[in-house]
Design a protein around this motif. Structure first.
Motif, PDB file in Angstrom:
ATOM      1  N   GLN A 237      72.827  20.110 -38.457  1.00 52.34           N
ATOM      2  CA  GLN A 237      72.622  20.976 -37.293  1.00 52.34           C
ATOM      3  C   GLN A 237      71.248  21.653 -37.290  1.00 52.34           C
ATOM      4  O   GLN A 237      71.136  22.878 -37.222  1.00 52.34           O
ATOM      5  N   PRO A 238      70.188  20.849 -37.321  1.00 55.35           N
ATOM      6  CA  PRO A 238      68.835  21.429 -37.251  1.00 55.35           C
ATOM      7  C   PRO A 238      68.561  21.947 -35.845  1.00 55.35           C
ATOM      8  O   PRO A 238      69.129  21.458 -34.862  1.00 55.35           O
ATOM      9  N   ASP A 239      67.693  22.937 -35.740  1.00 52.40           N
ATOM     10  CA  ASP A 239      67.233  23.329 -34.404  1.00 52.40           C
ATOM     11  C   ASP A 239      65.864  22.744 -34.094  1.00 52.40           C
ATOM     12  O   ASP A 239      65.340  22.939 -32.991  1.00 52.40           O
ATOM     13  N   ALA A 240      65.280  22.006 -35.053  1.00 51.54           N
ATOM     14  CA  ALA A 240      64.033  21.276 -34.823  1.00 51.54           C
ATOM     15  C   ALA A 240      63.942  20.120 -35.812  1.00 51.54           C
ATOM     16  O   ALA A 240      64.514  20.185 -36.915  1.00 51.54           O
ATOM     17  N   ILE A 241      63.232  19.071 -35.398  1.00 47.21           N
ATOM     18  CA  ILE A 241      63.008  17.908 -36.256  1.00 47.21           C
ATOM     19  C   ILE A 241      61.512  17.619 -36.293  1.00 47.21           C
ATOM     20  O   ILE A 241      60.858  17.543 -35.249  1.00 47.21           O
ATOM     21  N   ALA A 242      60.980  17.453 -37.496  1.00 48.32           N
ATOM     22  CA  ALA A 242      59.600  17.027 -37.689  1.00 48.32           C
ATOM     23  C   ALA A 242      59.606  15.588 -38.195  1.00 48.32           C
ATOM     24  O   ALA A 242      60.231  15.301 -39.229  1.00 48.32           O
ATOM     25  N   ILE A 243      58.942  14.705 -37.474  1.00 50.88           N
ATOM     26  CA  ILE A 243      58.888  13.287 -37.830  1.00 50.88           C
ATOM     27  C   ILE A 243      57.515  12.989 -38.411  1.00 50.88           C
ATOM     28  O   ILE A 243      56.497  13.121 -37.726  1.00 50.88           O
ATOM     29  N   ILE A 244      57.486  12.606 -39.677  1.00 48.66           N
ATOM     30  CA  ILE A 244      56.231  12.302 -40.369  1.00 48.66           C
ATOM     31  C   ILE A 244      56.267  10.830 -40.737  1.00 48.66           C
ATOM     32  O   ILE A 244      56.839  10.436 -41.749  1.00 48.66           O
ATOM     33  N   ALA A 245      55.686  10.020 -39.873  1.00 49.67           N
ATOM     34  CA  ALA A 245      55.798   8.571 -39.987  1.00 49.67           C
ATOM     35  C   ALA A 245      54.649   7.924 -39.233  1.00 49.67           C
ATOM     36  O   ALA A 245      53.821   8.611 -38.617  1.00 49.67           O
ATOM     37  N   PHE A 246      54.624   6.589 -39.275  1.00 53.41           N
ATOM     38  CA  PHE A 246      53.654   5.830 -38.518  1.00 53.41           C
ATOM     39  C   PHE A 246      54.381   5.094 -37.393  1.00 53.41           C
ATOM     40  O   PHE A 246      55.067   5.707 -36.583  1.00 53.41           O
ATOM     41  N   GLU A 247      54.262   3.777 -37.368  1.00 54.28           N
ATOM     42  CA  GLU A 247      54.874   2.970 -36.318  1.00 54.28           C
ATOM     43  C   GLU A 247      56.397   3.042 -36.342  1.00 54.28           C
ATOM     44  O   GLU A 247      57.061   2.762 -35.341  1.00 54.28           O
ATOM     45  N   GLU A 248      56.962   3.456 -37.474  1.00 56.94           N
ATOM     46  CA  GLU A 248      58.415   3.604 -37.578  1.00 56.94           C
ATOM     47  C   GLU A 248      58.967   4.603 -36.572  1.00 56.94           C
ATOM     48  O   GLU A 248      60.162   4.629 -36.281  1.00 56.94           O
ATOM     49  N   THR A 249      58.078   5.442 -36.035  1.00 53.16           N
ATOM     50  CA  THR A 249      58.492   6.491 -35.104  1.00 53.16           C
ATOM     51  C   THR A 249      59.219   5.926 -33.889  1.00 53.16           C
ATOM     52  O   THR A 249      60.154   6.555 -33.378  1.00 53.16           O
ATOM     53  N   VAL A 250      58.831   4.752 -33.414  1.00 49.13           N
ATOM     54  CA  VAL A 250      59.493   4.160 -32.241  1.00 49.13           C
ATOM     55  C   VAL A 250      60.975   3.942 -32.527  1.00 49.13           C
ATOM     56  O   VAL A 250      61.842   4.308 -31.711  1.00 49.13           O
ATOM     57  N   ALA A 251      61.287   3.366 -33.675  1.00 49.99           N
ATOM     58  CA  ALA A 251      62.691   3.135 -34.027  1.00 49.99           C
ATOM     59  C   ALA A 251      63.428   4.452 -34.242  1.00 49.99           C
ATOM     60  O   ALA A 251      64.610   4.581 -33.892  1.00 49.99           O
ATOM     61  N   SER A 264      62.955  17.989 -25.968  1.00 50.68           N
ATOM     62  CA  SER A 264      62.030  18.974 -25.411  1.00 50.68           C
ATOM     63  C   SER A 264      62.043  20.282 -26.191  1.00 50.68           C
ATOM     64  O   SER A 264      63.081  20.932 -26.330  1.00 50.68           O
ATOM     65  N   GLY A 265      60.870  20.624 -26.745  1.00 51.29           N
ATOM     66  CA  GLY A 265      60.724  21.868 -27.469  1.00 51.29           C
ATOM     67  C   GLY A 265      61.364  21.902 -28.829  1.00 51.29           C
ATOM     68  O   GLY A 265      61.382  22.951 -29.489  1.00 51.29           O
ATOM     69  N   THR A 266      61.856  20.754 -29.298  1.00 55.46           N
ATOM     70  CA  THR A 266      62.579  20.725 -30.575  1.00 55.46           C
ATOM     71  C   THR A 266      62.048  19.675 -31.540  1.00 55.46           C
ATOM     72  O   THR A 266      62.532  19.584 -32.671  1.00 55.46           O
ATOM     73  N   THR A 267      61.102  18.873 -31.117  1.00 57.78           N
ATOM     74  CA  THR A 267      60.677  17.709 -31.893  1.00 57.78           C
ATOM     75  C   THR A 267      59.169  17.745 -32.075  1.00 57.78           C
ATOM     76  O   THR A 267      58.431  18.067 -31.137  1.00 57.78           O
ATOM     77  N   TYR A 268      58.722  17.377 -33.280  1.00 57.84           N
ATOM     78  CA  TYR A 268      57.315  17.543 -33.639  1.00 57.84           C
ATOM     79  C   TYR A 268      56.789  16.288 -34.308  1.00 57.84           C
ATOM     80  O   TYR A 268      57.426  15.723 -35.196  1.00 57.84           O
TER      81      TYR A 268
END
Length: 424
Positions: A237-251, A264-268
């Motif tokens: 139950q996060p209120d935000a997600i930080a994605i630290i990746a390269f091309e894997e981000t699409v998947a 919206s407003g929750t993803t970085y």
């Protein structure tokens, strides 16, 4: 005019790339171009992502190097000779043989300096190879803290992740989020940036609820199936997600959509995946997502010049400008270091690069031509480049740098919001 045939057009292996003449000199150290009568032409190699998960960064970085070399040669070249470029592919950390082959080829042809790699993990795989050969490596995009002070033959024009991590963590906190989940690729860049973002969040009273340092929840570079990771993350139950990746981000995005995450407003995002995705996702998917990118925002004139160079030499159009300014500055710094030292070998460039970046103070210059003129007048110089970094410090890191904050719109492309300045 420097031209190249795009490695993306069928040249997936570094061994297939054309390589050029040696650039070495035994001229004595000096200042203001002494020894130029015996200096060999400066040849700069590149080890940039033409293929692999960071290939979207290749075009702006290639354009930055190519435009810089054109500007250098239009100003008279280095020590009386035109500069040339040998283009090479770095690939990514899923297949380090690409970078290893490129490094071997560039060293074998005697280049004095290389610009790249974009991936910190790739640089860590080849940096010793370059240093042992006496080749100066200048990365326009490496941010891993593992590379700070790595050696005299490695420098960078992008700040370490201590700077970007603090900026991204602060943005997440400023948006009111305290329970943050991380999706992180398991290599030097991903782990290092996550560590610094997490530190910033925890110092502000937040917590990492998934993907934290030491939790063992990172994914392997090149991963394509994120069902289990996303399920486990959302269960916290996060209120935000930080994605630290390269091309894997699409998947990753596709899986988050499938599991009902609201972006919206929750993803970085961060520099490794800040890209214009356009119709790769349904309109509005990324609206409100924010991301960080080291470096000052390229002004419109510089963007146009980069586009013009890329159109003429690559028959393409740039979709974004990530690390173009840093690639341009890396090339200019290498050339100015050779001028200051009066020779074009890697040792001379390594010995002089801090000084021309402003470590010794001196006259502020904004172009290669201005720098040469000041050096010929016997002045120390401080090259103030396109990326807006401070002089290189003792670790060969920028002593200060800007971090841009960007936000995505309904068209799944990002626009500039503001910049924050941090110190390494």
């Amino acid at each position: 005019m420097i031209r190249r045939h795009s490695a993306a057009k069928g040249l997936a292996l570094a061994a297939a790339l054309g390589l050029g003449l040696a650039a070495c000199s035994t001229s004595a150290e000096g200042s203001g171009g002494e020894g130029s009568d015996s200096a060999e032409p400066l040849v700069i190699g590149t080890i940039l992502p033409i293929t692999g998960t960071l290939a979207f960064l290749g075009p702006p970085e290639v354009a930055g190097v190519g435009l810089a070399v054109d500007d250098i040669n239009e100003a008279g070249g280095v020590l009386g000779n035109d500069v040339s470029v040998e283009w090479g592919d770095s690939g990514d950390t899923t297949d380090l043989s690409v970078a290893g082959g490129t490094a071997t080829d560039l060293i074998g042809k005697g280049v004095s300096a290389v610009v790249g790699a974009a991936s910190s993990g790739v640089s860590l795989a080849v940096v010793d190879q370059f240093e042992e050969a006496g080749v100066m490596q200048i990365s326009p995009a490496n941010t891993a803290t593992d590379l700070s002070g790595y050696g005299d033959f490695f420098a960078r024009t992008a700040p370490p992740d201590t700077v970007q991590g603090a900026a991204l963590g602060s943005q997440i906190l400023d948006d009111g989020h305290l329970r943050v989940g991380f999706l992180v690729q398991n290599e030097a860049y991903g782990n290092g940036l996550r560590d610094n973002v997490q530190k910033a969040i925890e110092s502000g009273g937040g917590e990492a609820v998934y993907g934290a340092t030491g939790a063992g929840q990172e994914f392997a570079p090149g991963e394509t199936n994120f069902g289990a990771q996303v399920t486990a993350l959302l269960a916290t139950q996060p209120d935000a997600i930080a994605i630290i990746a390269f091309e894997e981000t699409v998947a990753i995005i596709n899986e988050l959509v499938a599991q009902g995450w609201s972006f919206s407003g929750t993803t970085y995002f961060c520099d490794g995946n800040l890209s214009n995705y356009g119709d790769q996702f349904d309109a509005g998917t990324l609206a409100g997502v924010k991301g960080t990118l080291p470096g000052a925002q390229a002004d419109e004139e510089f963007q146009q010049r980069l586009n013009d160079w890329y159109s003429e030499n690559e028959s393409g159009t740039l979709n974004d400008y990530s690390y173009a300014a840093e690639s341009y500055d890396a090339t200019i710094l290498a050339a100015l270091a050779a001028v200051r030292g009066g020779a074009t070998d890697g040792q001379t460039i390594a010995d002089n690069i801090k000084a021309v970046s402003g470590a010794e103070g001196g006259t502020e210059v904004t172009t290669f031509a201005e720098g040469v003129e000041a050096l010929e007048n016997g002045d120390e110089i401080h090259y103030v480049g396109k990326a807006g970094i401070g002089p290189l410090n003792e670790s060969n890191d920028p002593s200060s740098a800007f971090i841009g904050i960007y936000e995505y719109g309904d068209d799944n492309t990002y626009t500039y919001s503001r910049s924050v300045e941090g110190k390494a």
